[in-house]
Design an enzyme around this catalytic site. Structure first.
Site, short mmCIF file in Angstrom:
data_model
loop_
_atom_site.label_atom_id
_atom_site.label_comp_id
_atom_site.label_asym_id
_atom_site.label_seq_id
_atom_site.Cartn_x
_atom_site.Cartn_y
_atom_site.Cartn_z
CG HIS A 193 -0.28 -0.03 2.54
ND1 HIS A 193 0.35 1.08 3.09
CD2 HIS A 193 -0.13 -1.02 3.46
CE1 HIS A 193 0.84 0.77 4.28
NE2 HIS A 193 0.57 -0.51 4.53
CB CYS A 209 1.68 -3.57 5.25
SG CYS A 209 0.16 -4.34 5.83
#
Length: 307
Positions: A193, A209
């Site tokens: 992301h 992440c």
């Protein structure tokens, strides 16, 4: 050089690559039997007070990539007129050239578009010590979301509360969202992301992440289809025997495994697979050149057999 958890805040000419943009560097795939791509470049620091993060972003690098290749450089105010190595020569990771390959050790994402004989390379930020990004895992892009929301875990709420800060139950979509404006969800727990921060690419800053600069995740979001294979590897040492017989090592700092290891003045040990051990022990490998590459850890491919 302990830089993996550091949280700190002339475009290239004549680059021997297929293209250079703010979204990705696209390299033609090397010929059969080769894993070496690209060329290093020289950059002269302008006299405008820019930080190393700005130079890294201009040249599609993470901060760690630039600091490894230029030991001793001031990350806040690199000296005007000094010359930096822009490390755009790479050895491809030892993994199938299929979909997305993420080498957490070098904090780079490799994307092999289906049907094209190219690889696109993007710098990334990864998980902090204790909330590590996966290292040896094959998964796929499960879904994509423009304008993702962020739901902090109970552990995240506790971490913020310990600092006297609070988090909403769900962070709404928008430019202030820590996940940025685009997300590729992989597996059940992780995502690739964007970010709402001005730094962090090439550092260990996330909760596990994979983080990209906003223009990079938008570029990837538009190109990568759902179902794309994603492989995580942890390869601080990469090697290649080129078709002409040249032998190369690319050595990065390994990721610290503990606070004690991170704070130690000694260099962290490099993981050595049987294949790497055989490569280094080969009769055509020069011991002095190998020792230099393993000690300096510049993240730049180094030829280790005498020319």
């Amino acid at each position: 050089m302990k830089i993996h958890r550091l949280a700190i805040a002339s475009l290239l000419g004549g680059l021997a690559l297929a293209s250079l943009s703010t979204q990705a560097i696209e390299y033609p795939l090397p010929p059969t039997g080769s894993r070496l791509i690209g060329d290093n470049q020289e950059y002269v620091v302008p006299d405008d007070g820019r930080a190393l993060e700005t130079i890294a972003a201009e040249n599609q690098l993470g901060l760690t990539n630039l600091m490894e290749a230029n030991p001793g450089v001031d990350p806040f105010l690199p000296k005007a007129g000094s010359k930096l190595v822009i490390p755009h020569q790479l050895i491809l990771p030892d993994a199938p050239r299929d979909g997305i390959v993420i080498n957490v050790a070098e904090m780079r994402l490799y994307y092999y578009p289906k049907g094209n004989k190219v690889v696109e390379v993007l710098p990334i930020g990864i998980g902090q010590l204790g909330t590590d990004t996966p290292e040896n895992w094959v998964t796929k892009v499960e879904r994509k979301k423009e304008g993702p929301t962020w739901t902090p875990t109970a552990k995240m709420h506790a971490e913020y509360a310990a600092r006297g800060e609070s988090l909403p139950a769900v962070w709404p979509a928008g430019p202030d969202n820590p996940m940025g404006l685009f997300a590729l969800y992989i597996g059940r727990m992780y995502a690739i992301h964007g970010t709402n921060a001005k730094f962090g690419i090439g550092l260990r800053v996330s909760h596990g992440c994979v983080r990209l600069r906003n223009e990079d995740i938008e570029y990837l979001f538009k190109k990568v289809p759902v179902g794309t294979r994603v492989q995580f590897v942890n390869q601080p040492v990469k090697s290649s025997v080129e078709p002409g017989g040249a032998r190369y090592l690319e050595v990065h700092q390994p990721l610290s495994r503990s606070e004690a290891e991170f704070n130690s003045s000694a260099q962290a040990p490099l993981p050595m697979t049987p294949a790497l051990t055989r490569f280094i022990a080969h009769k055509e490998s020069g011991s002095r050149l190998i020792k230099q590459a393993l000690e300096q850890r510049t993240g730049i491919p180094t030829q280790i057999n005498p020319v």
